[in-house]
Design a protein around this motif. Structure first.
Motif, short mmCIF file in Angstrom:
data_model
loop_
_atom_site.label_atom_id
_atom_site.label_comp_id
_atom_site.label_asym_id
_atom_site.label_seq_id
_atom_site.Cartn_x
_atom_site.Cartn_y
_atom_site.Cartn_z
N SER A 58 -28.96 -19.64 -44.23
CA SER A 58 -28.45 -18.27 -44.26
C SER A 58 -27.90 -17.95 -42.87
O SER A 58 -28.56 -18.17 -41.87
CB SER A 58 -29.57 -17.31 -44.63
OG SER A 58 -29.08 -16.01 -44.72
N GLY A 59 -26.67 -17.47 -42.82
CA GLY A 59 -26.01 -17.26 -41.54
C GLY A 59 -25.46 -18.56 -41.00
O GLY A 59 -25.32 -18.74 -39.79
N GLY A 60 -25.15 -19.48 -41.88
CA GLY A 60 -24.74 -20.83 -41.51
C GLY A 60 -23.39 -20.94 -40.84
O GLY A 60 -23.05 -22.01 -40.34
N GLU A 80 -28.36 -31.68 -50.64
CA GLU A 80 -27.36 -30.62 -50.68
C GLU A 80 -27.70 -29.54 -49.67
O GLU A 80 -28.86 -29.17 -49.52
CB GLU A 80 -27.28 -30.00 -52.08
CG GLU A 80 -26.20 -28.96 -52.22
CD GLU A 80 -26.06 -28.40 -53.62
OE1 GLU A 80 -25.46 -27.33 -53.76
OE2 GLU A 80 -26.57 -29.03 -54.57
N VAL A 81 -26.68 -29.04 -48.97
CA VAL A 81 -26.84 -27.95 -48.02
C VAL A 81 -25.93 -26.82 -48.46
O VAL A 81 -24.73 -27.01 -48.64
CB VAL A 81 -26.48 -28.37 -46.58
CG1 VAL A 81 -26.64 -27.21 -45.62
CG2 VAL A 81 -27.31 -29.54 -46.12
N SER A 82 -26.51 -25.64 -48.66
CA SER A 82 -25.74 -24.43 -48.98
C SER A 82 -25.57 -23.64 -47.70
O SER A 82 -26.54 -23.24 -47.08
CB SER A 82 -26.49 -23.57 -50.01
OG SER A 82 -26.66 -24.27 -51.21
N VAL A 83 -24.32 -23.41 -47.30
CA VAL A 83 -24.01 -22.62 -46.12
C VAL A 83 -23.69 -21.22 -46.60
O VAL A 83 -22.68 -21.00 -47.26
CB VAL A 83 -22.80 -23.20 -45.35
CG1 VAL A 83 -22.56 -22.40 -44.08
CG2 VAL A 83 -23.02 -24.65 -45.03
N GLN A 84 -24.54 -20.25 -46.30
CA GLN A 84 -24.36 -18.87 -46.78
C GLN A 84 -24.13 -17.96 -45.59
O GLN A 84 -24.85 -18.03 -44.60
CB GLN A 84 -25.59 -18.43 -47.58
CG GLN A 84 -25.53 -17.03 -48.13
CD GLN A 84 -26.08 -15.98 -47.17
OE1 GLN A 84 -27.09 -16.19 -46.53
NE2 GLN A 84 -25.41 -14.87 -47.07
N PRO A 92 -15.35 -18.86 -41.76
CA PRO A 92 -15.86 -18.74 -43.13
C PRO A 92 -16.82 -19.88 -43.49
O PRO A 92 -16.65 -21.00 -43.00
CB PRO A 92 -14.59 -18.80 -43.99
CG PRO A 92 -13.55 -19.40 -43.13
CD PRO A 92 -13.93 -19.11 -41.71
N PRO A 93 -17.81 -19.61 -44.31
CA PRO A 93 -18.76 -20.66 -44.70
C PRO A 93 -18.08 -21.86 -45.36
O PRO A 93 -18.51 -22.99 -45.19
CB PRO A 93 -19.71 -19.96 -45.67
CG PRO A 93 -19.58 -18.52 -45.35
CD PRO A 93 -18.21 -18.31 -44.84
N CYS A 127 -26.13 -20.04 -55.00
CA CYS A 127 -26.45 -20.54 -53.67
C CYS A 127 -27.92 -20.93 -53.54
O CYS A 127 -28.25 -21.96 -52.97
CB CYS A 127 -26.09 -19.48 -52.64
SG CYS A 127 -26.49 -19.87 -50.94
N LEU A 128 -28.81 -20.10 -54.08
CA LEU A 128 -30.24 -20.31 -53.89
C LEU A 128 -30.95 -21.06 -55.02
O LEU A 128 -32.08 -21.47 -54.85
CB LEU A 128 -30.93 -18.95 -53.69
CG LEU A 128 -30.52 -18.19 -52.42
CD1 LEU A 128 -31.18 -16.84 -52.39
CD2 LEU A 128 -30.83 -18.98 -51.18
N THR A 129 -30.27 -21.23 -56.14
CA THR A 129 -30.91 -21.93 -57.27
C THR A 129 -31.23 -23.38 -56.89
O THR A 129 -30.36 -24.12 -56.46
CB THR A 129 -30.00 -21.90 -58.51
OG1 THR A 129 -29.78 -20.54 -58.87
CG2 THR A 129 -30.64 -22.62 -59.68
N GLY A 130 -32.47 -23.75 -57.03
CA GLY A 130 -32.91 -25.12 -56.75
C GLY A 130 -33.21 -25.41 -55.29
O GLY A 130 -33.49 -26.56 -54.95
N CYS A 131 -33.16 -24.42 -54.43
CA CYS A 131 -33.42 -24.64 -53.01
C CYS A 131 -34.90 -24.92 -52.74
O CYS A 131 -35.77 -24.26 -53.29
CB CYS A 131 -32.99 -23.42 -52.18
SG CYS A 131 -31.25 -23.40 -51.83
N HIS A 132 -35.14 -25.88 -51.90
CA HIS A 132 -36.50 -26.19 -51.47
C HIS A 132 -36.82 -25.52 -50.14
O HIS A 132 -37.96 -25.31 -49.79
CB HIS A 132 -36.67 -27.70 -51.31
CG HIS A 132 -36.53 -28.45 -52.59
ND1 HIS A 132 -35.31 -28.95 -53.02
CD2 HIS A 132 -37.42 -28.75 -53.55
CE1 HIS A 132 -35.48 -29.55 -54.19
NE2 HIS A 132 -36.76 -29.44 -54.53
#
Length: 134
Positions: A58-60, A80-84, A92-93, A127-132
């Motif tokens: 978050s804030g990536g 996988e990395v989600s940049v939010q 931009p992310p 973005c957050l589905t499945g995040c560990h």
């Protein structure tokens, strides 16, 4: 042989001092010695069995988030990395994700721009589905 001092007035012998310096010196040299690591094979196939975690930064797109995102993308355990970040961020992310997408590491990097004028709960599901780790 016992090395404990019996009273504060009792001074340690020079033999004790030299032994302590010798032991501490070896430990320091061992800890500070350069370590050479063999190069690991490149390509996604080399990491396929290890990568298992999804991470969201978050804030990536910010000054701290970009290097953190890169470190997460380089980690062998991350698939996988989600940049939010907010849509008005200087970078931009999606741009951060595109920059890191060329690395030959197992992780897939995806950017998510969030509009601050809308409820975050409506925008963060994918973005957050499945995040560990967030």
């Amino acid at each position: 042989q016992e090395f404990w001092l019996k009273s504060p007035a009792e001074k340690p012998s020079s033999q004790f001092q030299s032994m302590a310096i010798s032991i501490l010196g070896r430990q320091f040299l061992r800890a500070s010695a350069p370590r050479f690591v063999a190069a690991r094979p490149l390509g996604a196939a080399a990491f396929a069995s290890k990568a298992q975690f999804k991470v969201c930064v978050s804030g990536g797109a910010g000054g701290i988030g970009q290097p953190l995102t890169m470190l997460m993308a380089m980690n062998d355990s991350v698939k996988e990395v989600s940049v939010q970040d907010v849509s008005m961020a200087a970078v931009p992310p999606a741009g951060v994700a595109a920059d890191l997408g060329h690395l030959e590491y197992p992780s897939k990097v995806v950017g998510y721009a969030i509009d601050p004028s809308k409820p975050a709960v409506d925008q963060l599901e994918e973005c957050l589905t499945g995040c560990h780790l967030v």
